[in-house]
Motif scaffolding. Structure first.
Motif, mmCIF file in Angstrom:
data_model
loop_
_atom_site.group_PDB
_atom_site.id
_atom_site.type_symbol
_atom_site.label_atom_id
_atom_site.label_comp_id
_atom_site.label_asym_id
_atom_site.label_seq_id
_atom_site.Cartn_x
_atom_site.Cartn_y
_atom_site.Cartn_z
ATOM 1 N N ARG A 1 -1.622 -1.424 -7.131
ATOM 2 C CA ARG A 1 -1.856 -0.100 -7.288
ATOM 3 C C ARG A 1 -3.479 0.009 -6.383
ATOM 4 O O ARG A 1 -3.711 0.577 -5.607
ATOM 5 C CB ARG A 1 -1.692 0.338 -8.352
ATOM 6 N N LEU B 1 -3.423 -1.168 -2.916
ATOM 7 C CA LEU B 1 -3.429 0.541 -2.458
ATOM 8 C C LEU B 1 -4.527 1.252 -2.424
ATOM 9 O O LEU B 1 -4.766 1.736 -1.248
ATOM 10 C CB LEU B 1 -1.738 1.048 -2.781
ATOM 11 N N ALA B 2 -4.974 1.085 -3.216
ATOM 12 C CA ALA B 2 -6.596 2.148 -3.525
ATOM 13 C C ALA B 2 -7.346 2.210 -2.634
ATOM 14 O O ALA B 2 -8.582 2.691 -1.980
ATOM 15 C CB ALA B 2 -6.684 1.964 -5.360
ATOM 16 N N LEU C 1 -3.984 6.737 -7.975
ATOM 17 C CA LEU C 1 -3.618 5.579 -7.833
ATOM 18 C C LEU C 1 -4.268 4.950 -8.665
ATOM 19 O O LEU C 1 -3.346 4.244 -9.493
ATOM 20 C CB LEU C 1 -3.668 4.946 -6.347
#
Length: 548
Positions: free
Chosen positions: A357, A360-361, A417
């Motif tokens: 996560r 991805l952020a 996210l």
């Protein structure tokens, strides 16, 4: 007169954007509202202004980058310097190559050098846009510092790659050796010029202030002029003015640790710089929005070059470019993290950790901004043989659309996210605050005791108990971190004298506490961020005592 009116309208748009954001029932990022207001000003009222890239770079970037460099925590930059360099240098090159080939494959009418130029100008993240987005979400501080450091340094890499791609498109030739040497000169010379220029100006200012005194207005004006001087000097020798402004800000923060400026200068200067930052940030995004109507009209005129009659294909291209940027960024961050973990494991150090996560952020937090648009607008109108620069309007439109899409995606995606993501408490910051507070109180107490003896010695005819009572109450109030009052039924003349004694002792105590904080910061016992916060509190206390 018309230009003055447009400027005033832009100021009003910045003010109105803040009102709209607070009034809207849903949370919309302030930059997007400002871009929308700019588009309305230009498209509906036909009052927009054309963005002049050279003027934009000169007026807007130096002060904003200077302030970012001034206020960014230096410990974070040094601690994560390798990660920041991987993103600011390696990721940009990786993006230029990968995205350049993808754009040329999607849009055959856009020559490969032009595709590389477009990829280069959308590769660097924008520090203003990144700050605007990360300020709204609970992102871990260390990750935020990495993103800020990356955005401050990757502009030079992207702009150098952009210039060489444009040169290849215009002349039809490219030299890797020349490009490498040029980049080294642009980066190293820009950083050096900013640091040396700021240091020389600061030393000259200190020499003058020591002999003639300090005037806050002049000091504040000088701080506003330093980034323009560093930027202009670097650009004059064909180095990076952007890096010079950043380096000037970092050097300014180090110079400030000397503690030579007056408290009133620091307080007023902070207020002025906060206003400058708010105003320029807002105008940048309003100005960005004002370019969209003309950019869209130009892109529609050349849409037939792509072989499609439907202008909605432009949006498809922009979305594909944004998706590719996120994928390339995710790939680079993921691979770099795995390499860092492997190296840390071999050397016995603690391995950096980041879950899916958070990775991805970081991938979608690479927001593009006004630097991208200002850079792409410098594309020449014609190439060496006199023909029109291929797909110029299309490249400008795609770059502008990438900016808006990256802002929207980051604004919507980051909160989702990061929602519920466990954020470790910043224990280091708290511990340094405790060290700073304890050291400041101890230094203040020592200063009060010394000043007490000096005042008693200077007034042999007076009653020493008057001085000792005031000193005792003052030290008690400092140990409780609260201001003590002078109590008791005393004659007015005695009360007036006690107030004067207390004021003198408080000023001595505050000065000693502030000096101790600067000493701790210079010796890296506390971070410059902790030092800045604590010194600001002391400056405000001194301002109150001085008015008493």
């Amino acid at each position: 007169m018309d230009s003055i009116g447009i400027t005033l309208v832009m100021f009003l748009a910045v003010i109105a954007s803040g009102i709209f954001v607070r009034a809207l029932p849903i949370a919309i990022p302030l930059p997007l509202v400002q871009i929308a207001l700019g588009a309305v000003i230009a498209g509906v009222f036909n009052r927009g202004v054309s963005l002049e890239p050279d003027l934009f770079f000169l007026l807007f970037l130096p002060p904003l980058l200077f302030l970012d460099g001034w206020r960014i925590p230096k410990e974070g930059l040094l601690r994560d310097r390798f990660t920041i360099l991987e993103l600011a240098l390696g990721l940009v090159i990786f993006t230029v190559v990968g995205l350049g080939f993808l754009i040329h494959w999607m849009i055959p009418a856009m020559p490969l050098p032009v595709a590389f130029a477009l990829a280069a100008i959308v590769s660097p993240t924008d520090p203003v846009a990144v700050s605007a987005i990360t300020a709204r979400v609970p992102i871990p501080k260390r990750v935020m510092h990495v993103l800020e450091g990356e955005s401050l340094l990757n502009d030079a890499t992207g702009l150098v790659a952009f210039r060489f791609a444009v040169a290849a498109a215009v002349t039809g030739s490219f030299s890797l050796t020349s490009a490498t040497l040029s980049f080294l000169w642009v980066a190293i010379a820009g950083l050096a010029i900013g640091a040396v220029f700021t240091w020389v100006v600061a030393r000259a200012k200190a020499w003058i202030s020591k002999r003639l005194g300090e005037e806050p207005g002049s000091e504040i004006l000088l701080s506003l002029l330093i980034p323009f001087g560093a930027y202009g000097l670097a650009e004059h020798v064909h180095a990076s003015g952007i890096l010079a402004a950043v380096s000037a800000g970092v050097t300014m923060s180090l110079v400030e640790l000397s503690g030579r400026s007056l408290a009133t200068t620091r307080v007023q200067r902070t207020a002025v710089w906060n206003t400058v930052q708010f105003t320029l940030n807002g105008i940048m995004f309003v100005l960005l929005g004002e370019q969209f109507p003309a950019i869209f009209r130009g892109a529609v005129r050349v849409v037939e070059e792509t072989g499609h009659d439907n202008p909605w294909w432009l949006l498809v291209y922009a979305l594909a470019i944004n998706l590719a940027l996120a994928v390339l960024r995710f790939t680079w961050v993921w691979v770099s993290l795995r390499i860092s973990q492997a190296v840390a494991a071999r050397t016995g150090r603690e391995a950096p950790r980041a879950g899916l996560r958070l990775t991805l952020a970081v991938s979608i937090a690479g927001v593009r901004g006004a630097i991208t648009l200002a850079g792409v607008l410098t594309l020449p109108l014609v190439i060496a043989d006199g023909t029109e620069f291929p797909a110029r309007d299309l490249a400008i439109f795609l770059a502008a659309t990438v900016i808006v899409v990256s802002l929207v995606v980051a604004s919507v995606g980051l909160p989702k996210l990061l929602n519920g993501l466990p954020v470790a408490p910043d224990t280091e910051h708290y511990e340094q605050e405790q060290i700073a507070n304890a050291a400041a109180r101890e230094a203040a107490s020592r200063a009060v005791e010394k000043h007490l003896h000096d005042m008693v010695a200077a007034d042999p005819e007076g009653d020493p108990k008057v001085y000792t009572d005031v000193a005792s109450r003052l030290m008690d109030s400092m140990s409780q971190q609260a201001r003590g009052g002078l109590e008791g039924d005393v004659p007015p003349e005695v009360l007036k004298r006690q107030l004067a004694i207390e004021q003198a002792m408080r000023l001595v105590a505050l000065d000693a506490a502030r000096s101790e904080l600067f000493r701790l910061a210079r010796r890296r016992k506390i971070s410059d961020d902790v030092c800045r916060e604590a010194v600001r509190r002391i400056d405000l206390q001194e301002a109150r005592v001085g008015r008493a």
